[in-house]
Design a protein around this motif. Structure first.
Motif, PDB file in Angstrom:
ATOM      1  N   TYR A  58      -6.486   8.643  -1.473  1.00 38.02           N
ATOM      2  CA  TYR A  58      -6.895   7.252  -1.590  1.00 38.02           C
ATOM      3  C   TYR A  58      -7.384   6.752  -0.240  1.00 38.02           C
ATOM      4  O   TYR A  58      -6.879   7.159   0.801  1.00 38.02           O
ATOM      5  CB  TYR A  58      -5.708   6.374  -2.018  1.00 38.02           C
ATOM      6  CG  TYR A  58      -5.080   6.777  -3.326  1.00 38.02           C
ATOM      7  CD1 TYR A  58      -5.777   6.670  -4.526  1.00 38.02           C
ATOM      8  CD2 TYR A  58      -3.775   7.263  -3.361  1.00 38.02           C
ATOM      9  CE1 TYR A  58      -5.190   7.042  -5.726  1.00 38.02           C
ATOM     10  CE2 TYR A  58      -3.187   7.634  -4.560  1.00 38.02           C
ATOM     11  CZ  TYR A  58      -3.893   7.518  -5.736  1.00 38.02           C
ATOM     12  OH  TYR A  58      -3.316   7.882  -6.922  1.00 38.02           O
ATOM     13  N   LEU A  90      -8.874   6.481 -11.137  1.00 40.91           N
ATOM     14  CA  LEU A  90      -7.979   5.349 -10.938  1.00 40.91           C
ATOM     15  C   LEU A  90      -7.686   4.558 -12.212  1.00 40.91           C
ATOM     16  O   LEU A  90      -6.805   3.697 -12.203  1.00 40.91           O
ATOM     17  CB  LEU A  90      -8.581   4.373  -9.916  1.00 40.91           C
ATOM     18  CG  LEU A  90      -8.623   4.820  -8.473  1.00 40.91           C
ATOM     19  CD1 LEU A  90      -9.463   3.846  -7.651  1.00 40.91           C
ATOM     20  CD2 LEU A  90      -7.216   4.917  -7.919  1.00 40.91           C
ATOM     21  N   SER A  93      -4.554   2.343 -13.127  1.00 48.57           N
ATOM     22  CA  SER A  93      -3.660   2.348 -11.963  1.00 48.57           C
ATOM     23  C   SER A  93      -3.290   0.931 -11.530  1.00 48.57           C
ATOM     24  O   SER A  93      -3.893  -0.043 -11.952  1.00 48.57           O
ATOM     25  CB  SER A  93      -4.311   3.079 -10.785  1.00 48.57           C
ATOM     26  OG  SER A  93      -4.474   4.434 -11.077  1.00 48.57           O
ATOM     27  N   ILE A 108      -0.787   3.143  -4.518  1.00 48.98           N
ATOM     28  CA  ILE A 108      -1.392   3.218  -5.841  1.00 48.98           C
ATOM     29  C   ILE A 108      -0.395   3.882  -6.784  1.00 48.98           C
ATOM     30  O   ILE A 108       0.073   4.990  -6.526  1.00 48.98           O
ATOM     31  CB  ILE A 108      -2.701   4.047  -5.822  1.00 48.98           C
ATOM     32  CG1 ILE A 108      -3.713   3.462  -4.848  1.00 48.98           C
ATOM     33  CG2 ILE A 108      -3.278   4.177  -7.223  1.00 48.98           C
ATOM     34  CD1 ILE A 108      -4.321   2.150  -5.260  1.00 48.98           C
ATOM     35  N   ASN A 110      -0.496   5.550  -9.981  1.00 51.37           N
ATOM     36  CA  ASN A 110      -1.581   6.126 -10.763  1.00 51.37           C
ATOM     37  C   ASN A 110      -1.040   6.952 -11.925  1.00 51.37           C
ATOM     38  O   ASN A 110      -0.470   8.029 -11.713  1.00 51.37           O
ATOM     39  CB  ASN A 110      -2.452   6.996  -9.847  1.00 51.37           C
ATOM     40  CG  ASN A 110      -3.710   7.463 -10.516  1.00 51.37           C
ATOM     41  OD1 ASN A 110      -3.838   7.472 -11.728  1.00 51.37           O
ATOM     42  ND2 ASN A 110      -4.670   7.878  -9.702  1.00 51.37           N
TER      43      ASN A 110
END
Length: 125
Positions: A58, A90, A93, A108, A110
């Motif tokens: 990321y 993504l 997410s 994140i 995810n």
């Protein structure tokens, strides 16, 4: 009549799946950071690129431009933007902000990641 994608591994996503959620904690921190920068047009850009210790990583930057390839998501007056290619990894997410003993950072969450490394910025699908 069915249409085939040029990419045999591509899956069709509904508009509901092509979303990036922003937590309240992330929105509050982004508001504070943008105010400190003095750039009311700033957005958090979230990207995914090849690399990292798990295959993908990321990236987080501030940006004040939206390109035709971008998707924009908003919460509590702040915007998060990502490009179409990153959205493929993504989708669904959540952008969160964590303030823990080890440090403060954007994270994140995810659902597409099969695994991630200890640093939290690298993942595999």
């Amino acid at each position: 009549m069915s249409t085939m994608s040029a990419d045999p591994f591509a899956t069709e996503m509904t508009a509901d799946e092509r979303v990036l959620h922003i937590t309240e904690a992330a929105a509050k921190r982004l508001n504070a950071m943008i105010e400190a920068e003095g750039g009311k047009d700033l957005m958090l850009r979230v990207t995914v690129s090849g690399g990292g210790c798990s295959g993908f990583q990321y990236g987080f930057t501030f940006d004040d431009k939206v390109t035709p390839d971008d998707l924009t998501f908003e919460r509590d007056g702040v915007k998060v933007v990502t490009d179409e290619m990153s959205m493929n990894l993504l989708a669904g997410s959540e952008v969160d902000y964590k303030d823990e003993l080890v440090g403060a950072y954007f994270a994140i969450n995810n659902p597409n990641a099969a695994s991630s490394c200890g640093c939290g910025t690298s993942f595999a699908v």
